[in-house]
Design a protein around this motif. Sequence first.
Motif, PDB file in Angstrom:
ATOM      1  N   VAL A 210       0.835  -1.206   0.000  1.00  0.00           N
ATOM      2  CA  VAL A 210       0.000   0.000   0.000  1.00  0.00           C
ATOM      3  C   VAL A 210       0.868   1.253   0.000  1.00  0.00           C
ATOM      4  CG1 VAL A 210      -1.712   1.308   1.309  1.00  0.00           C
ATOM      5  CG2 VAL A 210      -1.924  -1.177   1.126  1.00  0.00           C
ATOM      6  N   CYS A 211       1.992   1.199   0.699  1.00  0.00           N
ATOM      7  CA  CYS A 211       2.901   2.344   0.749  1.00  0.00           C
ATOM      8  C   CYS A 211       3.489   2.656  -0.624  1.00  0.00           C
ATOM      9  CB  CYS A 211       4.018   2.066   1.756  1.00  0.00           C
ATOM     10  SG  CYS A 211       5.179   3.422   1.990  1.00  0.00           S
ATOM     11  N   LEU A 212       3.773   1.621  -1.419  1.00  0.00           N
ATOM     12  CA  LEU A 212       4.503   1.809  -2.667  1.00  0.00           C
ATOM     13  C   LEU A 212       3.619   1.820  -3.910  1.00  0.00           C
ATOM     14  CD1 LEU A 212       7.569  -0.526  -1.964  1.00  0.00           C
ATOM     15  CD2 LEU A 212       7.438   1.970  -1.711  1.00  0.00           C
ATOM     16  N   GLY A 213       2.543   1.059  -3.915  1.00  0.00           N
ATOM     17  CA  GLY A 213       1.846   0.790  -5.156  1.00  0.00           C
ATOM     18  C   GLY A 213       0.751   1.764  -5.542  1.00  0.00           C
ATOM     19  N   ASP A 214       0.587   1.963  -6.854  1.00  0.00           N
ATOM     20  CA  ASP A 214      -0.622   2.604  -7.391  1.00  0.00           C
ATOM     21  C   ASP A 214      -1.792   1.634  -7.305  1.00  0.00           C
ATOM     22  OD1 ASP A 214       0.683   5.005  -8.262  1.00  0.00           O
ATOM     23  OD2 ASP A 214       1.479   3.888  -9.964  1.00  0.00           O
ATOM     24  N   ARG A 215      -1.470   0.350  -7.505  1.00  0.00           N
ATOM     25  CA  ARG A 215      -2.463  -0.715  -7.362  1.00  0.00           C
ATOM     26  C   ARG A 215      -1.851  -1.878  -6.601  1.00  0.00           C
ATOM     27  NH1 ARG A 215      -4.616  -3.004 -12.608  1.00  0.00           N
ATOM     28  NH2 ARG A 215      -2.680  -2.274 -13.570  1.00  0.00           N
ATOM     29  N   VAL A 216      -2.684  -2.572  -5.855  1.00  0.00           N
ATOM     30  CA  VAL A 216      -2.286  -3.805  -5.178  1.00  0.00           C
ATOM     31  C   VAL A 216      -3.111  -4.935  -5.779  1.00  0.00           C
ATOM     32  CG1 VAL A 216      -2.220  -5.068  -2.999  1.00  0.00           C
ATOM     33  CG2 VAL A 216      -1.639  -2.624  -3.044  1.00  0.00           C
ATOM     34  N   ASP A 233      -5.531   5.175  -3.622  1.00  0.00           N
ATOM     35  CA  ASP A 233      -5.709   6.599  -3.913  1.00  0.00           C
ATOM     36  C   ASP A 233      -5.188   7.431  -2.740  1.00  0.00           C
ATOM     37  OD1 ASP A 233      -6.432   8.973  -5.054  1.00  0.00           O
ATOM     38  OD2 ASP A 233      -8.565   8.813  -4.548  1.00  0.00           O
ATOM     39  N   LEU A 234      -3.868   7.482  -2.613  1.00  0.00           N
ATOM     40  CA  LEU A 234      -3.213   8.263  -1.565  1.00  0.00           C
ATOM     41  C   LEU A 234      -2.132   9.135  -2.196  1.00  0.00           C
ATOM     42  CD1 LEU A 234      -2.688   5.539   1.212  1.00  0.00           C
ATOM     43  CD2 LEU A 234      -4.338   7.417   1.260  1.00  0.00           C
ATOM     44  N   PRO A 235      -1.955  10.367  -1.690  1.00  0.00           N
ATOM     45  CA  PRO A 235      -0.898  11.230  -2.233  1.00  0.00           C
ATOM     46  C   PRO A 235       0.490  10.685  -1.904  1.00  0.00           C
ATOM     47  CG  PRO A 235      -1.843  12.213  -0.265  1.00  0.00           C
ATOM     48  CD  PRO A 235      -2.680  11.013  -0.582  1.00  0.00           C
ATOM     49  N   ARG A 236       1.467  11.077  -2.693  1.00  0.00           N
ATOM     50  CA  ARG A 236       2.860  10.726  -2.452  1.00  0.00           C
ATOM     51  C   ARG A 236       3.654  11.977  -2.092  1.00  0.00           C
ATOM     52  NH1 ARG A 236       4.111   5.550  -4.358  1.00  0.00           N
ATOM     53  NH2 ARG A 236       2.623   4.651  -5.828  1.00  0.00           N
ATOM     54  N   PRO A 237       4.736  11.797  -1.327  1.00  0.00           N
ATOM     55  CA  PRO A 237       5.270  10.543  -0.785  1.00  0.00           C
ATOM     56  C   PRO A 237       4.412  10.029   0.359  1.00  0.00           C
ATOM     57  CG  PRO A 237       6.535  12.391   0.030  1.00  0.00           C
ATOM     58  CD  PRO A 237       5.584  12.950  -0.982  1.00  0.00           C
ATOM     59  N   ARG A 238       4.386   8.707   0.506  1.00  0.00           N
ATOM     60  CA  ARG A 238       3.578   8.063   1.532  1.00  0.00           C
ATOM     61  C   ARG A 238       4.456   7.608   2.701  1.00  0.00           C
ATOM     62  NH1 ARG A 238       0.568   4.141  -2.813  1.00  0.00           N
ATOM     63  NH2 ARG A 238      -0.541   5.783  -3.973  1.00  0.00           N
ATOM     64  N   ASP A 239       3.898   7.739   3.890  1.00  0.00           N
ATOM     65  CA  ASP A 239       4.540   7.273   5.117  1.00  0.00           C
ATOM     66  C   ASP A 239       3.843   5.986   5.541  1.00  0.00           C
ATOM     67  OD1 ASP A 239       5.421   6.776   7.707  1.00  0.00           O
ATOM     68  OD2 ASP A 239       5.401   8.878   8.299  1.00  0.00           O
ATOM     69  N   ILE A 240       4.615   4.921   5.750  1.00  0.00           N
ATOM     70  CA  ILE A 240       4.013   3.636   6.080  1.00  0.00           C
ATOM     71  C   ILE A 240       3.252   3.669   7.399  1.00  0.00           C
ATOM     72  CG2 ILE A 240       5.982   2.647   7.336  1.00  0.00           C
ATOM     73  CD1 ILE A 240       5.364   0.031   5.646  1.00  0.00           C
ATOM     74  N   ASN A 241       3.494   4.684   8.243  1.00  0.00           N
ATOM     75  CA  ASN A 241       2.789   4.814   9.518  1.00  0.00           C
ATOM     76  C   ASN A 241       1.568   5.736   9.438  1.00  0.00           C
ATOM     77  OD1 ASN A 241       4.723   3.183  11.054  1.00  0.00           O
ATOM     78  ND2 ASN A 241       6.138   4.883  10.689  1.00  0.00           N
ATOM     79  N   ASP A 242       1.247   6.214   8.245  1.00  0.00           N
ATOM     80  CA  ASP A 242       0.092   7.089   8.048  1.00  0.00           C
ATOM     81  C   ASP A 242      -1.203   6.314   8.327  1.00  0.00           C
ATOM     82  OD1 ASP A 242      -1.926   8.734   7.135  1.00  0.00           O
ATOM     83  OD2 ASP A 242      -0.961   9.218   5.232  1.00  0.00           O
ATOM     84  N   PRO A 243      -2.115   6.850   9.152  1.00  0.00           N
ATOM     85  CA  PRO A 243      -3.373   6.148   9.444  1.00  0.00           C
ATOM     86  C   PRO A 243      -4.199   5.842   8.192  1.00  0.00           C
ATOM     87  CG  PRO A 243      -3.032   7.916  11.013  1.00  0.00           C
ATOM     88  CD  PRO A 243      -1.961   8.067   9.978  1.00  0.00           C
ATOM     89  N   ALA A 244      -4.160   6.731   7.183  1.00  0.00           N
ATOM     90  CA  ALA A 244      -4.908   6.476   5.950  1.00  0.00           C
ATOM     91  C   ALA A 244      -4.351   5.257   5.225  1.00  0.00           C
ATOM     92  CB  ALA A 244      -4.860   7.702   5.036  1.00  0.00           C
TER      93      ALA A 244
END
Length: 266
Positions: A210-216, A233-244
């Motif tokens: 989920v942290c890296l992919g456009d799709r899983v 559908d999350l903005p980048r850069p993504r933090d693996i600890n983000d609640p979303a």
Amino acid sequence: MSVSAELQNITAKLSVKNVCKTYESAQGKVDALKDVSLNIGEGEFVCLVGPSGCGKSTLLNLVAGLDMPDSGEILVEDTQVKGPGRDRMVMFQEHALFPWLDVIGNVLFGLRLKPNLTEPERKEVAMFYLHLVGLEKFAKASIHELSGGMRQRVALARSLAPNPRILLMDETFGALDALTREQLYGEIQQIWEKRKKTILFVTHNIREAVCLGDRVILFSPHPGRIIKKFDIDLPRPRDINDPALTSYAHEITSYLKNQFGKDIAE
């Protein structure tokens, strides 16, 4: 040839059409993949997730041309994959660097397969990618002097330097400690934003996907087949600890548990 010309993006598109693959085992025939179809667009970052033995790495090897499907076909820009090629580069969990070569020597190794480059041009391209992964100051270092995370950065630079259309990553961060993995999650996203390579990434780790992919893309085992596709559908850069991000990972985990039970989703 200028470095800017050599480093320009190449249009990439990958199509997997009704691919099946069976292996012989002591227990008889095993269906590793069954009627797998998948389209990946130019510059897309797609993660394959599923339990051990579900065929993720088998599919990656087929796309790389290291093995052939029993039926179906794999196309890169409408050209059928019939074997390995410079348009696809594989990066494995183990860095597989050459210990007798220094850092820049390892990055130059793949570039020597490109006959249209002079040696000074190869060195310029190699240093570009070492700078991209933050290792330009370690160009002359020996591999044994590097940490595990630094070695994976060298492996990434070596994979990117020949400018492949598609980068294939198989459990690339699985052997690293948690802190190093989290740092590399940020760095691979930055590199992807700059280079816009088409990436097919295999992992067991749902949050990593989920942290890296456009799709899983979720696989089931026995036989390996695609059972669900999740758009992230999350903005980048993504933090693996983000609640979303955690919310997406929970949704995928819950789906796995509902399909196959608690044990297989962990």
